[in-house]
Design an enzyme around this catalytic site. Structure first.
Site, PDB file in Angstrom:
ATOM      1  N   LEU A 138       0.831  -1.198   0.000  1.00 40.56           N
ATOM      2  CA  LEU A 138       0.000   0.000   0.000  1.00 40.56           C
ATOM      3  C   LEU A 138       0.871   1.256   0.000  1.00 40.56           C
ATOM      4  O   LEU A 138       0.720   2.123  -0.858  1.00 40.56           O
ATOM      5  CB  LEU A 138      -0.929  -0.010   1.223  1.00 40.56           C
ATOM      6  CG  LEU A 138      -1.795   1.237   1.440  1.00 40.56           C
ATOM      7  CD1 LEU A 138      -2.750   1.458   0.271  1.00 40.56           C
ATOM      8  CD2 LEU A 138      -2.568   1.129   2.753  1.00 40.56           C
ATOM      9  N   GLN A 140      16.562   0.249  31.546  1.00 40.89           N
ATOM     10  CA  GLN A 140      16.940   0.942  32.776  1.00 40.89           C
ATOM     11  C   GLN A 140      17.144  -0.041  33.922  1.00 40.89           C
ATOM     12  O   GLN A 140      18.063   0.128  34.739  1.00 40.89           O
ATOM     13  CB  GLN A 140      15.857   1.964  33.142  1.00 40.89           C
ATOM     14  CG  GLN A 140      16.277   2.971  34.180  1.00 40.89           C
ATOM     15  CD  GLN A 140      17.293   3.975  33.631  1.00 40.89           C
ATOM     16  OE1 GLN A 140      17.421   4.117  32.427  1.00 40.89           O
ATOM     17  NE2 GLN A 140      17.997   4.651  34.516  1.00 40.89           N
ATOM     18  N   PRO A 156       6.707   5.902  -1.628  1.00 41.74           N
ATOM     19  CA  PRO A 156       7.678   6.877  -1.128  1.00 41.74           C
ATOM     20  C   PRO A 156       7.058   8.206  -0.702  1.00 41.74           C
ATOM     21  O   PRO A 156       7.518   8.834   0.252  1.00 41.74           O
ATOM     22  CB  PRO A 156       8.633   7.056  -2.316  1.00 41.74           C
ATOM     23  CG  PRO A 156       8.572   5.758  -3.041  1.00 41.74           C
ATOM     24  CD  PRO A 156       7.148   5.305  -2.917  1.00 41.74           C
ATOM     25  N   GLY A 202       2.572   7.572   2.690  1.00 36.50           N
ATOM     26  CA  GLY A 202       2.578   6.545   3.713  1.00 36.50           C
ATOM     27  C   GLY A 202       1.238   6.508   4.407  1.00 36.50           C
ATOM     28  O   GLY A 202       0.330   5.768   4.042  1.00 36.50           O
ATOM     29  N   SER A 203       1.075   7.363   5.409  1.00 38.22           N
ATOM     30  CA  SER A 203      -0.199   7.423   6.114  1.00 38.22           C
ATOM     31  C   SER A 203      -1.318   7.971   5.229  1.00 38.22           C
ATOM     32  O   SER A 203      -2.473   7.615   5.391  1.00 38.22           O
ATOM     33  CB  SER A 203      -0.056   8.289   7.366  1.00 38.22           C
ATOM     34  OG  SER A 203       0.802   7.663   8.302  1.00 38.22           O
ATOM     35  N   GLY A 249      23.777  -0.325  32.994  1.00 40.82           N
ATOM     36  CA  GLY A 249      24.717  -0.284  31.878  1.00 40.82           C
ATOM     37  C   GLY A 249      24.671  -1.541  31.028  1.00 40.82           C
ATOM     38  O   GLY A 249      24.863  -1.485  29.809  1.00 40.82           O
ATOM     39  N   GLU A 259       1.774   0.504   9.890  1.00 41.23           N
ATOM     40  CA  GLU A 259       0.316   0.402   9.717  1.00 41.23           C
ATOM     41  C   GLU A 259      -0.426   1.591  10.330  1.00 41.23           C
ATOM     42  O   GLU A 259      -1.449   1.438  10.992  1.00 41.23           O
ATOM     43  CB  GLU A 259      -0.184  -0.936  10.260  1.00 41.23           C
ATOM     44  CG  GLU A 259       0.374  -2.096   9.437  1.00 41.23           C
ATOM     45  CD  GLU A 259      -0.251  -3.436   9.737  1.00 41.23           C
ATOM     46  OE1 GLU A 259      -1.430  -3.470  10.110  1.00 41.23           O
ATOM     47  OE2 GLU A 259       0.447  -4.444   9.562  1.00 41.23           O
ATOM     48  N   THR A 278       7.245  -4.911   3.990  1.00 35.24           N
ATOM     49  CA  THR A 278       7.737  -6.056   4.737  1.00 35.24           C
ATOM     50  C   THR A 278       7.699  -7.289   3.843  1.00 35.24           C
ATOM     51  O   THR A 278       6.702  -7.531   3.159  1.00 35.24           O
ATOM     52  CB  THR A 278       6.876  -6.288   5.988  1.00 35.24           C
ATOM     53  OG1 THR A 278       6.929  -5.122   6.809  1.00 35.24           O
ATOM     54  CG2 THR A 278       7.380  -7.476   6.792  1.00 35.24           C
ATOM     55  N   ARG A 306      20.641 -10.193  39.987  1.00 31.77           N
ATOM     56  CA  ARG A 306      21.524  -9.051  40.239  1.00 31.77           C
ATOM     57  C   ARG A 306      21.439  -8.593  41.702  1.00 31.77           C
ATOM     58  O   ARG A 306      20.337  -8.460  42.254  1.00 31.77           O
ATOM     59  CB  ARG A 306      21.119  -7.905  39.311  1.00 31.77           C
ATOM     60  CG  ARG A 306      21.964  -6.651  39.417  1.00 31.77           C
ATOM     61  CD  ARG A 306      23.340  -6.866  38.863  1.00 31.77           C
ATOM     62  NE  ARG A 306      24.035  -5.597  38.701  1.00 31.77           N
ATOM     63  CZ  ARG A 306      25.345  -5.492  38.570  1.00 31.77           C
ATOM     64  NH1 ARG A 306      26.106  -6.572  38.571  1.00 31.77           N
ATOM     65  NH2 ARG A 306      25.911  -4.310  38.418  1.00 31.77           N
TER      66      ARG A 306
END
Length: 396
Positions: free
Chosen positions: A133, A343, A136, A139-140, A347, A370, A166, A275
């Site tokens: 669909l 988070q 370039p 899109g929307s 690290g 989509e 896709t 941890r």
């Protein structure tokens, strides 16, 4: 720590068949998909063998009629299958959703003869589909597409470029929306185009932030001839066909987003159990416990929202507004949950040694595909205020 540490999800399924189906999907995900997901994504490997297995297992045509090789499953069940697959690897969950989207036009709007000829191979014959669909420059704003189909004898000739496809370059068939009339939504028609059509070519895959294993590419149509027997629906009916598919496809994206978020929460919970800081498990710190609680609550809310919309669809009731809401909420939740999971890891979460950074990168695209989440807000507001409110364009 494993790449994917499953946390069992309590599911309310309508039948014993559905429970057996989910057990099969979890087994395939655990054995065939999750173990190599991180490595395959980093290497950009598309798991065609997994899609072959899913097809052979009857999992590529779940929401479609058994008469044509489908699974006759309600969307309520199909979406939970997508969630499980996406939790194992988004490339697979999203790929199944896109394949289902590509089958929608023919399954719902095709003639009985077209369905009998093409659907069995599409649903259970090992084929993989693409939905064409976007372009370039559109899109929307899907009503402004420029790819054109011109009548030529007993067929059509297609010229133009589709973008952000896709499975672009690897799909076996394509549902293509092309302009056959004047400007706007009323001049669009749908076609089923096989991969081997002369004049059809794919550009190199896009280099994306995430989903490296799922090829996304432009498709070029250079005088591609398509028989009129491969036109789906009436001439000029393509836009409502496209919107019908997108309503269902948005629920697929919502389910995939919940799957990615669940995978991120599972990884965070496993990490919290391992941890230690300041002489005790980090899960003992209230700030972290609250963060995990918020993550879990957002996921449960998203799952409830997409299932509520699916049940409306299964009952034959309008669900467009709820589909947009589910897509909006679930993908925003996935972005927030995956960011919070990084988070939690500190690290370590920023390194490719652990899967949460991949989940975070993958979650971002779900807010875009989509129909961006800004477009979902437009759609929801138009349902609330009426189609004339603000004179919003026909964007989906």
């Amino acid at each position: 720590m494993s790449d994917h540490a499953p946390h069992p999800v309590e599911r309310q399924l309508p039948t014993s068949e559905a429970r057996d189906l989910l057990a099969l999907v979890r087994d395939i995900a655990r054995r065939e998909i999750a173990p190599s997901a991180g490595e395959d994504e980093a290497a950009g490997r598309f798991p065609r063998e997994v899609f072959t297995l899913l097809s052979e297992s009857g999992l590529l045509g779940l929401p479609y009629d058994a008469e044509y090789g489908g699974g006759d499953q309600p969307y309520e069940v199909y979406l939970q299958v997508l969630e499980e697959l996406a939790a194992a690897r988004l490339t697979v969950g999203l790929g199944v959703s896109v394949h289902s989207l590509a089958c929608h036009a023919l399954a719902r709007f095709g003639t009985k003869e077209q369905r009998a000829e093409h659907l069995p191979a599409m649903l259970g014959g090992g084929l993989l589909g693409a939905y064409c669909l976007s372009e370039p420059a559109s899109g929307s704003d899907a009503a402004s597409l420029h790819t054109r189909a011109v009548r030529d004898g007993d067929g059509w000739v297609l010229d133009g470029t589709k973008a952000w496809i896709t499975h672009g370059g690897i799909a076996d068939f394509h549902t293509v929306l092309a302009r056959t009339g004047g400007e706007g939504a009323h001049g669009v028609t749908a076609f089923l185009v096989p991969a081997g059509a002369q004049g059809l070519s794919a550009a190199p895959p896009e280099k994306k932030m995430g989903l490296g294993g799922s090829p996304t590419a432009q498709l070029h149509f250079d005088a591609v001839r398509v028989a009129d027997a491969r036109r789906v629906g009436d001439e000029g009916q393509g836009f409502p066909i496209a919107l019908s598919a997108l309503d269902s496809g948005r629920l697929g994206i919502a389910a995939c987003a919940v799957g990615v978020a669940q995978a991120a929460l599972d990884a965070a919970l496993a990490w919290v159990g391992e941890r230690q800081q300041f002489g005790k498990p980090i899960g003992d710190f209230q700030g972290l416990r609250f963060l995990l609680a918020d993550m879990a609550t957002g996921i449960e809310a998203g799952r409830a929202l997409y299932l509520a919309a699916a049940r409306l669809r299964d009952a034959g009731l309008p669900f467009s507004r709820q589909a947009a809401m589910a897509k909006l909420h679930c993908t925003d939740t996935a972005m927030r949950v995956t960011t919070d999971a990084v988070q939690v890891f500190g690290g370590y979460g920023y390194t490719a040694d652990f899967p949460v950074e991949r989940y975070m990168r993958e979650a971002k695209v779900l807010q875009i595909v989509e129909g961006t989440n800004q477009i979902q807000r437009v759609v929801i507001a138009r349902h609330l205020l009426g189609p004339e409110a603000g004179r919003a364009p026909a964007v989906h």
